[in-house]
Design a protein around this motif. Structure first.
Motif, PDB file in Angstrom:
ATOM      1  N   ALA A  87       3.023  27.569  78.965  1.00 43.87           N
ATOM      2  CA  ALA A  87       3.970  27.278  77.896  1.00 43.87           C
ATOM      3  C   ALA A  87       4.947  26.188  78.327  1.00 43.87           C
ATOM      4  N   ALA A  88       5.347  26.190  79.584  1.00 39.46           N
ATOM      5  CA  ALA A  88       6.318  25.216  80.064  1.00 39.46           C
ATOM      6  C   ALA A  88       5.741  23.813  80.104  1.00 39.46           C
ATOM      7  N   THR A  89       4.439  23.677  80.320  1.00 36.97           N
ATOM      8  CA  THR A  89       3.854  22.340  80.407  1.00 36.97           C
ATOM      9  C   THR A  89       3.789  21.666  79.049  1.00 36.97           C
ATOM     10  N   THR A  90       3.788  22.437  77.964  1.00 33.50           N
ATOM     11  CA  THR A  90       3.715  21.840  76.639  1.00 33.50           C
ATOM     12  C   THR A  90       5.089  21.769  75.966  1.00 33.50           C
ATOM     13  N   ALA A  91       6.108  22.328  76.596  1.00 36.19           N
ATOM     14  CA  ALA A  91       7.440  22.369  75.993  1.00 36.19           C
ATOM     15  C   ALA A  91       8.155  21.039  76.185  1.00 36.19           C
ATOM     16  N   SER A  92       9.089  20.793  75.290  1.00 35.93           N
ATOM     17  CA  SER A  92       9.892  19.576  75.404  1.00 35.93           C
ATOM     18  C   SER A  92      11.296  19.864  74.905  1.00 35.93           C
ATOM     19  N   ILE A  93      12.186  18.943  75.210  1.00 37.84           N
ATOM     20  CA  ILE A  93      13.567  19.019  74.736  1.00 37.84           C
ATOM     21  C   ILE A  93      13.752  17.882  73.748  1.00 37.84           C
ATOM     22  N   ASP A  94      14.169  18.187  72.538  1.00 40.68           N
ATOM     23  CA  ASP A  94      14.406  17.171  71.530  1.00 40.68           C
ATOM     24  C   ASP A  94      15.905  17.026  71.297  1.00 40.68           C
ATOM     25  N   LEU A  95      16.403  15.835  71.522  1.00 49.04           N
ATOM     26  CA  LEU A  95      17.796  15.509  71.194  1.00 49.04           C
ATOM     27  C   LEU A  95      17.766  14.786  69.856  1.00 49.04           C
ATOM     28  N   ILE A  96      18.396  15.362  68.847  1.00 53.55           N
ATOM     29  CA  ILE A  96      18.413  14.752  67.523  1.00 53.55           C
ATOM     30  C   ILE A  96      19.863  14.540  67.139  1.00 53.55           C
ATOM     31  N   ILE A  97      20.254  13.290  67.081  1.00 57.59           N
ATOM     32  CA  ILE A  97      21.618  12.947  66.680  1.00 57.59           C
ATOM     33  C   ILE A  97      21.498  11.863  65.618  1.00 57.59           C
ATOM     34  N   VAL A 100      18.352   9.336  65.115  1.00 55.46           N
ATOM     35  CA  VAL A 100      17.702   9.104  66.409  1.00 55.46           C
ATOM     36  C   VAL A 100      17.207  10.428  66.997  1.00 55.46           C
ATOM     37  N   THR A 101      15.941  10.428  67.426  1.00 55.63           N
ATOM     38  CA  THR A 101      15.358  11.583  68.107  1.00 55.63           C
ATOM     39  C   THR A 101      14.833  11.125  69.465  1.00 55.63           C
ATOM     40  N   VAL A 102      15.244  11.808  70.519  1.00 51.23           N
ATOM     41  CA  VAL A 102      14.764  11.513  71.862  1.00 51.23           C
ATOM     42  C   VAL A 102      14.072  12.773  72.362  1.00 51.23           C
ATOM     43  N   ARG A 103      12.792  12.628  72.719  1.00 50.21           N
ATOM     44  CA  ARG A 103      12.028  13.770  73.233  1.00 50.21           C
ATOM     45  C   ARG A 103      11.941  13.637  74.748  1.00 50.21           C
ATOM     46  N   LEU A 104      12.382  14.693  75.448  1.00 49.50           N
ATOM     47  CA  LEU A 104      12.412  14.693  76.904  1.00 49.50           C
ATOM     48  C   LEU A 104      11.482  15.772  77.441  1.00 49.50           C
TER      49      LEU A 104
END
Length: 124
Positions: A87-97, A100-104
Motif C-alpha cells: 500500500a505504501a508503494t502506491t500511496a502519494s501525498i497531494d498538495l492542492i492549493i 495548483v496540485t503537487v503530487r509527492l
C-alpha cells in the motif's frame, strides 16, 4: 399457628448498571470458549443475553477490546507487513492549493512537504 413456608424477596437494581469496557471485554471473551453459550455467561453475570450479544458485535467490529483467555477461539485482526508495504508503494501525498496540485512520493520528508505547502500558499 403453623409456619407454611417462606417468601423470598428479590430486589431489582436501583439504577441502570454501567459496565466498563474492560468488564464487557472479559464477558465477551468468556463467550468465545468452546461449549460456553452467551445465555450461560449472561446469566452468570446477571445481565440480559441481548446486551452481551451486542457487545460481541462491537468486538467483531473492533470497537471493543477483548482480552485473551485460556481456551477462547478468537483472533484479533492483524495486517501483515507485506500488505502495508504494498500500500505504501502506491500511496502519494497531494498538495492542492488553489488551481495548483503537487503530487509527492509518500517517502517525502514532512519538513519538505511543509516547505512546499508554504511556498505554494505564498504563490496563490
Amino acid at each position: 399457628m403453623e409456619a407454611v413456608g417462606f417468601v423470598e424477596l428479590l430486589a431489582a437494581p436501583a439504577a441502570k448498571r454501567r459496565w466498563s469496557d474492560e468488564a464487557k471485554g472479559r464477558m465477551v471473551a468468556e463467550t468465545l470458549v468452546p461449549g460456553v453459550t452467551v445465555n450461560e455467561v449472561a446469566r452468570r453475570h446477571g445481565l440480559q443475553a441481548n446486551h452481551l450479544s451486542s457487545w460481541r458485535t462491537l468486538a467483531r467490529k473492533g470497537k471493543l477490546i477483548v482480552p485473551e483467555i485460556v481456551g477462547a477461539e478468537f483472533a484479533a485482526p492483524v495486517t501483515s507487513p507485506t500488505e502495508v508495504v504494498a500500500a505504501a508503494t502506491t500511496a502519494s501525498i497531494d498538495l492542492i492549493i488553489g488551481p495548483v496540485t503537487v503530487r509527492l512520493d509518500v517517502a517525502t520528508p514532512a519538513a519538505r512537504v511543509a516547505e512546499l505547502a508554504v511556498a505554494l500558499r505564498a504563490l496563490s
